[in-house]
Each structure stands twice: as C-alpha cells, then as structure tokens.
Design a protein around this motif. Structure first.
Motif, mmCIF file in Angstrom:
data_model
loop_
_atom_site.group_PDB
_atom_site.id
_atom_site.type_symbol
_atom_site.label_atom_id
_atom_site.label_comp_id
_atom_site.label_asym_id
_atom_site.label_seq_id
_atom_site.Cartn_x
_atom_site.Cartn_y
_atom_site.Cartn_z
ATOM 1 N N ILE A 104 0.819 -1.218 0.000
ATOM 2 C CA ILE A 104 0.000 0.000 0.000
ATOM 3 C C ILE A 104 0.851 1.265 0.000
ATOM 4 C CG2 ILE A 104 -1.804 1.276 1.226
ATOM 5 C CD1 ILE A 104 -2.750 -1.271 -0.143
ATOM 6 N N THR A 153 2.335 1.766 -3.443
ATOM 7 C CA THR A 153 1.275 2.018 -4.425
ATOM 8 C C THR A 153 0.785 3.457 -4.327
ATOM 9 O OG1 THR A 153 0.604 -0.301 -4.403
ATOM 10 C CG2 THR A 153 -1.024 1.304 -5.163
ATOM 11 N N MET A 154 0.523 3.936 -3.080
ATOM 12 C CA MET A 154 0.048 5.309 -2.901
ATOM 13 C C MET A 154 1.119 6.317 -3.329
ATOM 14 S SD MET A 154 -3.006 4.956 -1.963
ATOM 15 C CE MET A 154 -3.339 6.673 -1.616
ATOM 16 N N LEU A 209 -5.701 6.654 -8.404
ATOM 17 C CA LEU A 209 -4.855 5.483 -8.572
ATOM 18 C C LEU A 209 -5.085 4.909 -9.954
ATOM 19 C CD1 LEU A 209 -5.067 3.463 -5.217
ATOM 20 C CD2 LEU A 209 -3.092 4.690 -6.116
#
Length: 671
Positions: free
Chosen positions: A426, A429-430, A446
């Motif tokens: 996470i 990804t962020m 996203l």
C-alpha cells in the motif's frame, strides 16, 4: 456507560503488576517433563516460590522460627515474679516502719518483727499468712493490696484480653461491674446449653457489657468461639506449668480482689465454655525455656499465638485432603509474621487462582490436572527463546527465494502483473499515485500502473519425523527432560513458523509409538529393556508415505544401539548385545527412508563406542549427518538441523560456523 469496580485494600504495593504466569509455567512444565503430575508440579512451584516472592516453604520456616522463638524467649513465672517483688516491697516497708515508730509498744514491735521473720518461703503461703495482718506502713499496705489487685486483673486478662490494663486503678464499683458481667455471661451461656437463648438475649448482653469484648462478635456463636479459644489457651498454660507452679497459682488465686468469688465465676465460665466447645484444645501443653517472664494474661496471649502458628503451619503444609491456598488465614499470618508475609501468601493465592483460570491447567475427565495446549504453546515459546540464545543468532535458513502467494514477505516489491496473487504494498502504491499525479493533476487517484505487490518467499513443505529414544537409560543418565524440551521446541517452531510442514513425534523404547506432544511431555520413565529403532523407522516411513509431495526429514535422538525389533507376528524381540537380525531390520527401514528421499540426522548422546560405530555406519550408508551434542545443547542442535535440512542437498558443511562446530559437539557429515 463505563463502570468501575472497587474493593477493600488488602495490603501490598497497589502499583505492583499482576502475577506473571511465565515463570510459574516454565517451572511447572519442566517438572511435568521430569515426571511430576501437573498438580504436584504446581504445588512444588508454590512451595518454592518465585524470584520476587516467597513460597510456602519459606513462610512455613518463618512460622516455625517464630514458634521456637516464643518458647525459647519466655518462661511462665511472670505473675509469680511480680507477686514476689510486691511482697518483698511490702515486708521491707513494714520493717522500716517498725524500726522508726517510737510510739509502738516494744512487745508489739517484737511480735510483728517475729511474724515478718517467720513468713513461709512460698509467695502464695506468705500472701495467705498476711491476709489478716494489720499493716503499720501505708506503703506496705498498698503493696500488699496491689498483689490482690494484680491477681484479679491477671486472672481476668486470661479470659478477656486487655483486662489487666483496663482494670488498673479500678474502683470497687468497677469490680462489681465485672462480677455482674461474669454472672450475666454465665447465665447467657447456660441458656445456650439448655437451648433457650435468643438473638435478643445476646443483643441485650452486648448493649450492657460490649465494652469488654473488642472482638465485636455479631452473635453468640462468635462470642463463644472467641472466648473458648482464649480460655483453652489459659488451660494449656496451666497444664504447661510445673506442679509446684500450679499449686502456687491456685493458692494465690483465692486472694484475687480479696475474695474467692472471682475464681468461682471464672471456674463456672470455664465449665460452660468447655461444654459448648469440647473440640477446642483444652489439654495441650508446651515447654518454655527462656528468661522473659510471662504474666497470666500475656502468657495466655502467647498460647493463643502458638495455636495460631500451629494452624498456620498446617495450612501452609497443604498436606490434608482438598487443601487450597485459600485456606491460609492471611490475618493470622500478618499478625504473626507481618504484612509482608501476608502479601507473599496473597500473591501465591492469586498465582494459584490465575493458573487455574488462565486455561494453562485443566482437570480432565479422570479428575487429574493436566497442561492444556495453550500452556504447551507458552512453554514451547520459552524453549524456543532458549534455543535462539544457544544458537547465538545463527539462522539455519531453509527458505527458497521465490515469489509466490504463500510464504513470508521478503521486503522487496515489484509492479503488479496479470495473474499475481501477492498482497499489495500500500505505501509504495500510494506513493506511485502521488508521484504520477504531480505531473498530471487531473489524472485518477490510482491507476493500475501504480500498483506494486510485495514479494514473498515460498517455503517448500516438509514431512518431519522426530524419533526420540524413550528407553530407561535416557532418564537414568539425565537426558529425559532435555529430550522432551527438544520435542516441544521443535513442535512449537513448526506449529508457529512452518505450519505447512507436518511433524510426527515418535517415541521408541521396547516398542515405538506415535505421540501427541502432550503425551510425550507428560511421559513417565518406564523400566523396560529395549531400544526399538526398527519400529520407530517403520512409523517414520509410514508418515513419509502419507505425504508424497513433501520433503522427508528424519531426525533420530538416541543414546543406545538397537536392541529390539518387531517380529513377523508383531511381538517384540529383545537381545543384548544387539542381535544381527535387529541390526538388519533397522538398516532395511533406514534404506527405505533413503529411497523415499529422507534427509537423515542422528543425534548421538553419550560416549558409548558401540553406539558411535553403529551410528557412523548408518549415517554413512544413507549419506546422513551425525551430531553428538552436549545434553544441554540438544534442543538447539535438533532445531538447527531442521532449519538447515534442505540447504545444499541436506548437507551442512561442518566448517566454521556450522552447528557441529558451534556446539563443540564433534558433529560431522559422513558421505
């Protein structure tokens, strides 16, 4: 709405942490492995105590020391010593008065001096002799009256604690009030004997005479119990005196308050209490040998202390049926040994209760206590910590570096691709999304190209057979507990870190059997000749065949050559020295394990040359490993071998940093 619960402060450090079960469970588990029942192991720990609190044995020792001190410090002539001092003072003051009184007739003076000179040596006889003497000295008369007053107060203090001080300088009206109280008390007790008393009778008595009973009884039974205990102590004190001391006291008692009426009332009281509480200890005795005199009241208190100490010794012994630590009277313990002792005992009570409530110990259908799986896991974790310390940070990795859905996180990430099932990372990804939007503020929050997944280390599955020697020599030579600790540590490691592996625990003595960890850890040493490696290998190979897709790992812990095997009829054949057939059958099953792909490690315990030759040849035959660890390092050696079982084709290098080198165990590989 949140609620709070309060209870009365019961001593100790209010900020002290709750009881820690880890130390207790470690000690109990080790004793269980040594052959103790869980109940006995728990009692042993409670008797020994922990690092920061005393155990029952220490409290019992202090109780015994306190009892011995009371007997060695005191003697029972305290009242008689006081009587002698007052009598000597009265006679001395009278002699002085006779010498300095010029108005006295010479014949009268001579008669009085003769009477003083001819007094009996016995204090009681002298006090009786002077009962009708007309004292010329005021100081002498006061000293003599003090004797009668002292006797009365001492006799009352025997039955009513604190009465000696309360009646000091008492008036005649005070004495009449005491006589009235005794009369009312005897009438109330006699009503109870006839079964005619009521609560109202008791309430009226306490309203009138309650100031004499600091125990504050709430009913007649509580009053009788308190008085009977003290009266019985007074009787035991009397029984502990010599015949001469008793005779002196009885003769003196008639002079109490100048009248035998008090003794009559007290004798009546004793008869009533004895009939209502015949089970009290009315006839015991003690031997005192100290220098500090005890008066009748203080002596009775000491005898009550002795009775309390005897009761505490019985409670702390826990030797009677159904004994529980809740039986220990903490108030008595605090009175006799101080608050710190009561805090220690309360902590033991809390510990026993916590052990029973924690789920670590349970009572089975047979009524016996046993360690629960939860307790076994806790013990296993503690053993693993010990193993880790012994391994000194050396990690026998047996992981394959390969991305996959199963396994532990490797710490690396990569862009997601179609078909990936790994978990998303996470934060990465962020971050990718934020960086992309910095160049394209109108883009989506996203995008699929932002997603990164966490790589994992897939673990190969293993079928592990741990064969442990359970012959009597293991227990006789001090290897019984380390063997069990090793099995529990490996069981915990596989159950918590390598759940995909399947462990089979096999114990082999005269015959072999598969065991649950709870069974193995509670196993008692049994006197049975035979080391049936053949049977153990049969069970191990059966385990491997049940897991055809798993890597077989065979770990054998033994301290003796094979001396028994299974015959065609399933019966055990035993022979020492080992029979060639026994060796041949063990070798055949070891060959079968090799054909199944098993990687084999022997853990040789002891210095038997025959065992060393046999194990070396067996290991050479199957290209296995032999490790000869010290007994205390067995757990670390087995766990280390398991962790490294599939690195380098199942071989360790035995060079610097290997387990054999690390443990100083003469470990080696045989090819």
């Amino acid at each position: 709405m949140a609620s709070s619960r309060y209870h009365r402060y019961d001593g100790g450090d209010p900020l002290a942490p709750p009881v820690d079960l880890a130390e207790a469970l470690d000690a109990i588990g080790e004793d269980v492995m040594a052959g103790y029942s869980p109940e006995r192991a728990m009692q042993k720990f409670l008797r020994r105590g922990g690092q920061d609190h005393a155990g029952l044995d220490d409290l019992a020792r202090r109780v015994a020391e306190r009892r011995r001190d009371l007997l060695q410090r005191h003697h029972l002539d305290g009242t008689m010593d006081e009587v002698r001092e007052l009598l000597e003072k009265a006679v001395l003051e009278e002699r002085k008065q006779l010498v300095r009184d010029p108005m006295m007739d010479d014949a009268d003076r001579a008669f009085r001096e003769l009477r003083m000179d001819s007094l009996p040596s016995s204090p009681s006889a002298a006090v009786s002799e002077l009962a009708d003497y007309d004292w010329q000295s005021r100081e002498a008369r006061e000293a003599y009256e003090q004797i009668k007053d002292l006797l009365g107060r001492e006799l009352l203090d025997q039955r009513f604690a604190g009465m000696k001080q309360a009646l000091e300088n008492a008036t005649e009206a005070d004495r009449r009030a005491i006589q009235e109280m005794l009369d009312d008390l005897n009438e109330l007790l006699e009503k109870r004997t006839r079964g005619e008393d009521t609560q109202q009778d008791f309430d009226e008595f306490m309203a009138k005479h309650g100031q004499h009973f600091p125990e504050n009884p709430q009913n007649l039974d509580e009053l009788i119990d308190a008085m009977a205990q003290r009266a019985a102590a007074a009787q035991r004190m009397l029984s502990s005196m010599t015949p001469e001391q008793r005779a002196e006291l009885m003769q003196l008692s008639a002079q109490a308050f100048g009248s035998p009426a008090l003794m009559d009332q007290l004798a009546r009281l004793d008869r009533n209490l004895m009939s209502l509480r015949p089970g009290a200890d009315w006839a015991g005795s003690e031997r005192f040998g100290g220098d500090e005199g005890l008066g009748l009241g203080d002596g009775t208190g000491v005898f009550q202390d002795l009775a309390d100490l005897d009761a505490l010794a019985d409670q702390l012994s826990q030797s009677y049926g159904g004994a529980r630590l809740d039986d220990v009277d903490l108030d008595k313990l605090a009175r006799q040994l101080g608050e710190e002792a009561a805090v220690d005992a309360r902590r033991l009570q809390e510990l026993e209760l916590a052990l029973r409530r924690s789920g670590a110990i349970e009572r089975g259908f047979d009524g016996e206590l046993r360690l629960t799986p939860k307790a076994m896991r806790q013990l296993g974790k503690a053993l693993l910590r010990d193993v880790a310390q012994r391994m000194s940070g050396r990690q026998g990795q047996r992981d394959l570096r390969q991305a996959g859905a199963a396994g532990d996180l490797s710490g690396a990430t990569r862009p997601w691709a179609f078909g990936d099932t790994e978990p998303w990372d996470i934060p990465r990804t962020m971050l990718n999304g934020v960086l992309r939007r910095s160049g394209d503020p109108n883009g989506p929050l996203l995008s699929i190209e932002d997603v990164e997944v966490a790589e994992t280390e897939a673990r190969t599955q293993a079928a592990v057979a741990l064969c442990v020697d359970t012959s009597f020599s293991m227990a006789m030579d001090g290897r019984w507990v380390p063997m069990k600790q090793t099995a529990l540590a490996l069981h915990t490691l596989i159950g918590t870190r390598f759940r995909g592996d399947d462990l089979e625990l096999i114990g082999f003595g005269r015959h072999a059997e598969t065991m649950r960890i709870e069974h193995l850890t509670a196993l008692d040493a049994r006197w049975a000749k035979g080391t049936n490696l053949h049977h153990a290998l049969l069970l191990a190979n059966s385990h491997f065949r049940k897991h055809p897709n798993a890597q077989p790992v065979l770990l054998i812990v033994t301290d003796g050559e094979p001396t028994s095997h299974l015959g065609p009829d399933g019966e055990v054949f035993f022979s020492y020295p080992p029979h060639p057939m026994t060796i041949a059958l063990a070798v055949r099953e070891l060959d079968n394990a090799r054909r199944l792909g098993a990687q084999t490690t022997f853990f040789r315990l002891g210095e038997d040359p025959g065992l060393a030759r046999f194990v070396d040849s067996m290991a050479r035959r199957v290209e296995g490993c032999v490790i000869a660890p010290e007994t205390g390092d067995l757990g670390a050696a087995v766990v280390g071998s398991y962790l490294g079982s599939r690195r380098g084709g199942g071989r360790d290098t035995s060079g610097p940093g290997s387990y054999g080198d690390f443990f100083g165990s003469r470990g080696f590989w045989v090819g």
